[in-house]
Design an enzyme around this catalytic site. Structure first.
Site, PDB file in Angstrom:
ATOM      1  CB  SER A 206      -2.210  -0.107  -1.870  1.00 14.68           C
ATOM      2  OG  SER A 206      -3.588  -0.141  -2.188  1.00 14.68           O
ATOM      3  CE  LYS A 207      -0.415   6.520   1.803  1.00 15.19           C
ATOM      4  NZ  LYS A 207       0.654   6.347   0.805  1.00 15.19           N
ATOM      5  NE  ARG A 208      -6.376  -0.139  -4.206  1.00 15.15           N
ATOM      6  CZ  ARG A 208      -6.777  -1.280  -4.792  1.00 15.15           C
ATOM      7  NH1 ARG A 208      -8.026  -1.640  -4.730  1.00 15.15           N
ATOM      8  NH2 ARG A 208      -5.919  -2.020  -5.431  1.00 15.15           N
ATOM      9  CG  HIS A 209      -5.988  -3.028   0.616  1.00 16.13           C
ATOM     10  ND1 HIS A 209      -7.048  -3.721   0.102  1.00 16.13           N
ATOM     11  CD2 HIS A 209      -5.087  -2.932  -0.389  1.00 16.13           C
ATOM     12  CE1 HIS A 209      -6.784  -4.050  -1.159  1.00 16.13           C
ATOM     13  NE2 HIS A 209      -5.611  -3.562  -1.484  1.00 16.13           N
ATOM     14  N   GLY A 210      -6.287   0.165   4.051  1.00 18.64           N
ATOM     15  CA  GLY A 210      -6.153   0.535   5.456  1.00 18.64           C
ATOM     16  C   GLY A 210      -4.747   1.023   5.730  1.00 18.64           C
TER      17      GLY A 210
END
Length: 442
Positions: A206-210
């Site tokens: 998800s977004k928090r991974h990049g």
RNA sequence: GUCCCCAUCGUCUAGCCUGGCCUAGGACACCGCCCUUUCAAGGCGACGACGCGGGUUCAAAUCCCGCUGGGGACGCCA
């Protein structure tokens, strides 16, 4: 002609998640491998989520990755008549019934006959679910729009889809949808459910991974071929140890039954490595073309530089790049007139005892020759190294810092040659002057 | 909670279906060496895994069962 027909059917959310992109890619590769048709269908039956721009993102993402479709895009929001016709028929046969809700209005539900639901998934194998776990589900919502599990099947039947390739989150839906196929008396396609893509912490990517969306990866400077090759190999392997596989090769080797059942973590380092491989496989003009948007973004208009000269600069960096977006920063001293000196580099290299004198000798030697070629530079600098009895590194580094501002650059001869005699001399002199100041004040 | 799925180096994977050729192969990352004017690229090498426990078998990473761990699905969202 092949009867293989597959579809990619995203809901327009405004971005194309990397996992969805892989599902699309597998559909597309399968269609191309089989000589079948790849159909694009937009599942926009949620009025609240309707968004024109979001559809464009799907189209752009697919195209950027190099996928083309044979039919569509079809929009479910424009096919209400078809769904209604089917709903009415089901109602008439008493396979469905109206469910009144005082607050939300009337919806239509499909009766789910008892029994054990079963199908053979190409990836997961045999799967079964007790229909007792499936409640009579809504096929037409109170707002008149069809519900997902219904519209999806009606369309898959209407479009003669032979293989439904989608995310693993849909396996339960498949059992639900089987009830619709039955009620409709329609032939059942083959199903293949794709495992999830996880982040480095093992959680769904998800977004928090990049970057999550295809277009974000594009903006970061990943090449379409690199990203496509990488995500294709997340959960699929052609059965041998080859990893750098051009699209045609992947299509040739692709087989749904080779897809792994387990989820895969996205490894950013490997993506970078693979992208670097593809950057190196490009011709210099091709690389310039890929680099152009990044140059513009950074404020460098490509047509500002002579093409031949730009080719030289880009060639120097081809071995070094992992992502296209790195280029403007790395090559800044080629792209701009002045030099920005890194404090650390100046302190470590230029401010060394004897460096100023050394640079002056180099300047003098350069001014004595009008020729400015690799051979003359090598002879000239080699001679200085010899008379000073110092290693070549001791002479290359000061020059490098003087003409680039930092301690890292392509080969020193190439750097000087591409920068040109005038610029090199000018920057060397500037560095000498600066070194004097520093020495004077310390 | 209910149902379902998954499980080989840190990560991606080959091998598993059709047990023996597996003292488990490749790749990324990491470490070391070579090349070398810096950084890379490239070459070479090292480290590193069959989750655990039971079976079945002459023989199990491969087949079976249990456990553990991880994940997913449970909407008038798609």
């Amino acid at each position: 002609m092949s009867t293989t027909r597959v579809r990619f059917a995203p809901s327009p959310t405004g971005e194309m998640h990397i996992g969805n992109a892989r599902t699309a890619l597998y559909n597309w590769m399968f269609a191309r491998h089989e000589g079948g048709a790849f159909i694009l269908r937009i599942e926009d039956t949620d009025r609240a989520r309707h968004d024109e721009a979001a559809v464009q993102v799907v189209v752009d993402s697919l195209q950027w990755l190099g996928m083309d479709w044979d039919e569509g895009p079809f929009f479910q929001s424009e096919r209400l008549a078809l769904y209604n016709e089917k709903v009415e028929a089901l109602l008439a046969e008493d396979k469905a019934y109206v469910d009144e809700d005082p607050e939300r209005g009337a919806c239509v539900r499909l009766r789910v006959p008892p029994g054990i639901s079963h199908f053979d998934d190409i990836v997961l194998g045999s799967t079964r679910v007790d229909r007792a776990e499936i409640n009579d589900f809504v096929i037409r919502k109170a707002d008149g729009f069809p519900a997902y599990n219904f519209a999806c099947v009606v369309d898959d039947v209407d479009m003669k889809i032979s293989h439904v390739i989608r995310g693993v989150g849909h396996t339960k839906n498949t059992h639900t949808q089987l009830v619709v196929y039955e009620a409709l008396g329609a032939p059942i396609p083959r199903f293949a459910h794709m495992p999830l893509i996880l982040g480095t912490d093992g959680k769904p990517y998800s977004k928090r991974h990049g970057s999550v969306s295809v277009l974000d990866f594009s903006k970061e400077g990943y090449l379409r071929q690199g990203l496509a090759n990488f995500i294709a190999l997340l959960g699929w392997a052609p059965g041998n140890d080859e990893e750098i596989l051009p699209m045609e090769e992947m299509i040739r080797r692709f087989d749904l039954s080779d897809i792994k059942k387990s989820d895969a973590q996205l490894n950013p380092e490997k993506l970078d490595w693979m992208n670097g491989k593809y950057i190196r496989s490009l011709s210099v003009p091709e690389l310039i073309e890929e680099l152009t948007p990044f140059l513009s973004e950074a404020g460098y208009a490509v047509d500002r530089y002579p093409q031949a000269w730009l080719e030289q600069v880009v060639a120097l960096y081809q071995e070094n790049l992992k992502r296209l977006a790195e280029f403007p920063d790395k090559a800044v001293y080629f792209l701009t007139e002045g030099v920005v000196y890194e404090e650390k580099a100046v302190k470590k290299v230029l401010q060394k005892e004897g460096t100023k004198a050394l640079l002056e000798k180099i300047v003098a030697a350069l001014e004595n020759t009008s020729e400015f070629t690799h051979a003359t530079l090598e002879a000239l600098l080699g001679k200085i190294a010899e008379t000073e009895s110092i290693g070549f590194g001791k002479i290359a580094q000061p020059i490098r810092v003087a003409i680039t501002g930092g301690t890292v650059s392509p080969g020193i001869y190439d750097t000087m040659l591409v920068l040109g005699r005038e610029v090199v001399l000018e920057r060397l002199k500037k560095a000498i002057a600066m070194t004097t100041e520093i020495n004077g004040t310390s």
